[in-house]
Enzyme design. Structure first.
Site, PDB file in Angstrom:
ATOM      1  N   LYS A  47     -10.787  -8.020  16.955  1.00 50.07           N
ATOM      2  CA  LYS A  47     -10.952  -6.746  16.497  1.00 50.07           C
ATOM      3  C   LYS A  47     -10.428  -6.729  15.121  1.00 50.07           C
ATOM      4  O   LYS A  47      -9.749  -7.653  14.531  1.00 50.07           O
ATOM      5  CB  LYS A  47      -9.846  -5.928  17.247  1.00 50.07           C
ATOM      6  CG  LYS A  47      -8.480  -6.346  17.436  1.00 50.07           C
ATOM      7  CD  LYS A  47      -7.773  -5.590  18.734  1.00 50.07           C
ATOM      8  CE  LYS A  47      -6.239  -6.265  18.889  1.00 50.07           C
ATOM      9  NZ  LYS A  47      -5.558  -5.460  19.747  1.00 50.07           N
ATOM     10  N   TYR A 268       6.332   1.588 -12.258  1.00 51.96           N
ATOM     11  CA  TYR A 268       6.542   2.905 -12.011  1.00 51.96           C
ATOM     12  C   TYR A 268       7.767   3.279 -11.665  1.00 51.96           C
ATOM     13  O   TYR A 268       8.542   2.505 -11.089  1.00 51.96           O
ATOM     14  CB  TYR A 268       5.464   3.553 -11.029  1.00 51.96           C
ATOM     15  CG  TYR A 268       4.101   3.644 -11.247  1.00 51.96           C
ATOM     16  CD1 TYR A 268       3.746   4.417 -11.920  1.00 51.96           C
ATOM     17  CD2 TYR A 268       3.141   2.902 -10.739  1.00 51.96           C
ATOM     18  CE1 TYR A 268       2.304   4.806 -12.254  1.00 51.96           C
ATOM     19  CE2 TYR A 268       1.863   2.992 -11.014  1.00 51.96           C
ATOM     20  CZ  TYR A 268       1.280   4.057 -12.050  1.00 51.96           C
ATOM     21  OH  TYR A 268      -0.042   4.025 -12.133  1.00 51.96           O
TER      22      TYR A 268
END
Ligand code: PLP
Length: 374
Positions: A47, A268
């Site tokens: 998956k 940042y």
């Protein structure tokens, strides 16, 4: 590096980050799990694109190793995988049948995991229409409250076994909530509930264990085990050494480096301030690629085995490292920094990010170039 001859090398050179999957290690992990679970058969859970490693490449390698049982979560994943695996490989769809999709499931030769009475009824309806038995797994909720028949739904089936007419039960299945903690009482509790629940179904083989469940006692193995994470090198047990071989190497490419002075900031919100002169390398992977932002100002990369601290907030497309400890020639633009490597396994990265290895691997995005070894 020079100009490259092949397109694959060119893609590698252009990539900001490279994920190298060691198929030999993957196959060794499959053999280890299969041997541990024998005589039970060993499936492979593919998956989410085989936990980010690439379901087609992983599926082909494990088919070659003898694996004939594959699990995906969504019907769409099964449809994409089906043409790439030979017809003697079963592909099971964990989420089963969304309304109106039984025909698609059959047409693509996929086997649903039936999780509710509605899903059972939809598959039976199709079986009647086709005039033959259709294969399926029935899932039982043994305590995780996530998927599968509840106790009362199971009682309904037990009272009226005809509800399963026309369905060929490949397995009765359930899933463990705490298998990575070997001493959790939940394991025994789920085992007991699963054993009892099987009595409500017609006799058929059974499947309970994921990766971690394989490392519990053999009573948990039944007829089929369903590892995902351990195949890909994630540690199956919370404590002790990891018996699995590392499968994944993630490298980020240095875009540029600069020297900053004491008091200068990085990134940042200026979350990092240099206490002295520092050499900073900017690497082309960011949170948009699944390099999780919770690792800002934490953890490290590795260059030639030397740890280089991650400094400043992680940006969308880049991340910065303090490479002062290295010679400039080791960290020139274009050089690669190891982010996940045998010396810094995925579980260590996950701890830095306050998450689990599963999330680290499945977060790695499509801009990361995948390549395969072995
Ligand atoms: C994801 C999943 C697995 C595989 O679990 P791992 O812990 O990765 O081995 C097995 N069974 C079910 C039902 C799953 O959802």
């Amino acid at each position: 590096m020079g100009t490259s001859a092949s397109g694959i090398d060119a893609a590698n050179q252009r990539a900001g980050a490279i994920l190298t999957v060691d198929l030999r290690a993957l196959r060794a992990n499959y053999r280890l799990l299969r041997a541990r679970a024998a005589p039970a058969a060993c499936a492979a859970v593919l998956k989410s694109d085989a936990y980010g490693l690439g379901a087609l490449a992983v599926g082909a390698a494990l088919y070659d190793e003898g694996c004939r049982h594959f699990f995906v979560a969504h019907l769409e994943e099964g449809i994409a995988l089906r043409p790439h695996l030979a017809q003697d490989a079963a592909i099971y769809v964990l989420h089963g049948l969304p309304a109106g999709t039984a025909g698609d499931c059959l047409r693509h030769h996929l086997v649903p995991v039936l999780n509710s009475l509605q899903q059972i009824a939809a598959w039976q309806y199709l079986a009647r229409a086709k005039g033959g038995a259709l294969p399926a797994i029935v899932q039982i909720d043994s305590g995780m409250s996530r998927m599968g028949l509840s106790a009362s739904e199971l009682a309904t089936v037990q009272r009226d076994p005809a509800l399963l007419d026309g369905i060929k039960l490949h397995y009765a299945m359930s899933h463990l909530a705490c298998a990575d903690q070997a001493d959790s009482p939940m394991n025994r509790q789920q085992l007991a509930r699963f054993v009892a629940a099987r009595q409500a179904l017609p006799p058929c083989p059974a499947s309970l264990a994921n990766s971690s469940g394989i490392f519990l006692s053999p009573q948990f193995h039944f007829d089929l085990v369903r590892p995902g994470a351990a195949l890909y090198g994630i540690a199956p047990q919370a404590d002790g050494p990891n018996p699995m071989a590392p499968v994944v190497r993630l490298q980020g490419r240095i875009v540029q480096t600069r020297t900053i002075a004491a008091g200068d900031h990085v990134g940042y919100s200026l979350r990092y301030t240099a206490s002295g002169e520092r050499r900073i390398a900017t690497v082309a992977i960011g949170y948009a690629d699944g390099w999780l932002r919770t690792m800002s100002n934490r953890g490290a990369g590795l260059v030639d085995g030397i740890a280089v601290p991650q400094v400043g907030n992680i940006s969308m497309d880049s991340v910065t490292f303090d490479v002062t400890a290295l010679a400039p020639s080791q960290v020139a633009a274009g050089a690669l920094i190891d982010l996940i490597a045998p010396d810094q396994p995925v579980d260590v990265v996950a701890a830095t990010a306050d998450t689990i290895g599963y999330e680290v691997l499945t977060s790695l995005g499509p801009r990361i170039h995948r390549q395969y070894r072995g």
